[in-house]
Design an enzyme around this catalytic site. Sequence first.
Site, mmCIF file in Angstrom:
data_model
loop_
_atom_site.group_PDB
_atom_site.id
_atom_site.type_symbol
_atom_site.label_atom_id
_atom_site.label_comp_id
_atom_site.label_asym_id
_atom_site.label_seq_id
_atom_site.Cartn_x
_atom_site.Cartn_y
_atom_site.Cartn_z
ATOM 1 N N LYS A 196 111.967 8.611 35.177
ATOM 2 C CA LYS A 196 111.948 10.075 35.062
ATOM 3 C C LYS A 196 112.505 10.536 33.722
ATOM 4 O O LYS A 196 112.014 11.493 33.125
ATOM 5 C CB LYS A 196 112.733 10.700 36.214
ATOM 6 C CG LYS A 196 112.030 10.621 37.565
ATOM 7 C CD LYS A 196 112.824 11.379 38.613
ATOM 8 C CE LYS A 196 112.085 11.428 39.944
ATOM 9 N NZ LYS A 196 111.947 10.119 40.563
ATOM 10 N N GLU A 198 120.111 17.335 36.148
ATOM 11 C CA GLU A 198 119.388 18.551 35.788
ATOM 12 C C GLU A 198 120.042 19.779 36.414
ATOM 13 O O GLU A 198 120.709 19.675 37.453
ATOM 14 C CB GLU A 198 117.930 18.486 36.273
ATOM 15 C CG GLU A 198 117.075 17.501 35.534
ATOM 16 C CD GLU A 198 115.634 17.521 36.015
ATOM 17 O OE1 GLU A 198 114.772 17.066 35.253
ATOM 18 O OE2 GLU A 198 115.376 17.997 37.137
ATOM 19 N N HIS A 201 115.003 16.838 50.799
ATOM 20 C CA HIS A 201 114.178 16.592 49.618
ATOM 21 C C HIS A 201 112.848 15.922 49.954
ATOM 22 O O HIS A 201 112.161 15.433 49.054
ATOM 23 C CB HIS A 201 114.928 15.742 48.579
ATOM 24 C CG HIS A 201 116.250 16.319 48.176
ATOM 25 N ND1 HIS A 201 116.363 17.533 47.538
ATOM 26 C CD2 HIS A 201 117.521 15.858 48.348
ATOM 27 C CE1 HIS A 201 117.644 17.785 47.323
ATOM 28 N NE2 HIS A 201 118.356 16.801 47.806
ATOM 29 N N ARG A 229 100.073 7.814 41.552
ATOM 30 C CA ARG A 229 99.425 7.297 42.758
ATOM 31 C C ARG A 229 98.821 8.465 43.520
ATOM 32 O O ARG A 229 98.980 9.621 43.133
ATOM 33 C CB ARG A 229 100.461 6.598 43.651
ATOM 34 C CG ARG A 229 101.647 7.495 43.994
ATOM 35 C CD ARG A 229 102.631 6.812 44.924
ATOM 36 N NE ARG A 229 103.886 7.522 45.048
ATOM 37 C CZ ARG A 229 104.102 8.545 45.856
ATOM 38 N NH1 ARG A 229 103.121 9.001 46.627
ATOM 39 N NH2 ARG A 229 105.283 9.135 45.919
#
Length: 673
Positions: free
Chosen positions: A116, A200, A235, A292
């Site tokens: 990421k 973040e 999440h 994917r």
Amino acid sequence: MFNTLLIANRGEIACRVAATARRMGLRTVAVYSDADARARHVAACDTAVHIGGSEPRASYLRVDAIIEAARQTGAQAIHPGYGFLSENEGFAEACAAAGIVFVGPPNSAIAAMGSKSAAKTLMAKAGVPLVPGYHGDNQDAAFLQEQADAIGYPVLIKASAGGGGKGMRIVENSAHFAEALVSCKREAASSFGDDKVLIERYLQKPRHIEIQVFADTHGNCVYLFERDCSVQRRHQKVLEEAPAPGMTEERRSAMGEAAVAAARAVNYVGAGTVEFIVEPDGRFYFMEMNTRLQVEHPVTEMITGHDLVEWQLRVAAGQPLPASQQELTITGHAIEARIYAENPDNGFLPSIGTLGTLRFPPHVEFTDGDIRVDGGVKAGDTISPFYDPMIAKLIVRGADRDQALARMARALGEIRCVGVQTNIAFLKRLIEDQAFAQADLDTSLIERRHDALFPPAAPASEKVLALAVAALLARQGMACSDTNRSAAAPIDPWSLPDGWRVSGDYGQVFGLIEDSSHHEIAIHHVERRWTLMVNNQPLAFDWTVTGAADNDMKVRVRLDGHDILATVIIADGRVHVFAASGIKTLQIHDAVAHADDESSAHDGGLTAPMPGKIISLTVKAGDKVTRGDALLVMEAMKMEHTITAPADGTVEEVFFNVGDQVTDGAELISISQ
């Protein structure tokens, strides 16, 4: 086009790929673990190869075993599904080295988007907007805390190599950062073999909107519009829909073009999803790219009319995309609900067990109907602790969002699932919730609407109890003579199964247990009339039962002149009532079996809520604990579950060590008060 395809996955995605491949005339090969020897995806394929034990690391994550299975069966291509090895650069390389087509993007694209932090650096260079944060390589805990303090709380700690909600923690203040970081890194290492994280700024009331992209080897790249995946728990996505409510053509175009730019930046090929976090004012930021197919891809298929798995196979065979950007259009609105074996009222804790009954409303495969079910299990299968507890995906389409919502609510109400706890009733409440119906969406909707979505459990109504009693009477061979005998029938009391007695009076008492409540319902039959006694209130009671005894009874009850309809299933000592008002499960009370319940209760012990592995212990014998203190962490079904102290006390004994496997109900820790 290759002629033999190996599917390196399990469950509903393996069944889905097998169905498309079969429709295209391809021969299919399944791989399976010990736990999946009789799984639905094995039966769906032409050939099946056993690759190892039940744990994913002993089977579905074994690159060598899967490549060998392809060699043995002559498979020319491997479809990785989603999860497991679908975004594994090493697996894609191993396929290439073996001369096998990997149905997915090139190794370089997986590598570029696999981290990421590295992906965000690449996206910044490509001009894709990013959330403020730290995406670098320095993983020193003190340094990461400094970065979080500088960004400002709340922050989100996220596994750099992760996905699917694993390895993510929201941290509200600096005091809780260190503990959250340790937990996040541990889960990331367990799930992805890499504990690297990024930090973040956590956005307030954001929406999660993703763009489906597709690219081929001829330089073509398109976006197949957006999906709104804002409704999440822990999440992980719960509901997905397409198109996103409130999306303007201008914003759709901007997000689509940004997603295509992201794909082109890594020379992408195949199906991919670019995920964005979107603020209330419409500003959007790149989160990650999943290299994917996604679990929620059916909603895109439903609104575009294109089979994305077929697109994958054609692109992998070197063919161009089946449609250009100008040829792609949106028709109607689609919603997907993920049906899980879990208990929403207990923190969405996964449920283990055998599916004694599993039935869905009439549905179709692929994109040519308004109700579709993608499932990987069937009645008689076991939901095990080794894999994700998804039972199926229910997808509906309507001419517009309102019609899709109505169809979804109806379809959820028609599912019959017995043997494990499920989220079906919760999903129906969610679909019918005012905020969701009005498209007041954000990633904290479930928490924000907690009181409406998790109402206090109401005790079984008189109507539900009457339905349960009617089914139990029918199982005994009883029938209500007033509703089941024609006027022309011979009046032979000895042949009537209606409780007739020489004395003229027949009675029976049923005990039904609901959580901690015990219902006693008495029935009386006097002069061909039935009476139901609930809470000392006599109610006129007639009933009709059709269908198989126990398994699928259609029950019609008339209670004091009011008709009630339901499906009732009796299994494993429980009565499951599926009525318009919802689902109720009542345990049949056995006085002999329950006589010693109180004396056998174990005080002061904490038991395992499911089978799993102990991955962390924070206490030892002699430690003082306070109510709510974390005692240990279990890992089960790819998620961490923290066991906390139910009250203040002293730890007397810890029965397991880190790394031990425990069974459902095993005593973990003894605490004296």
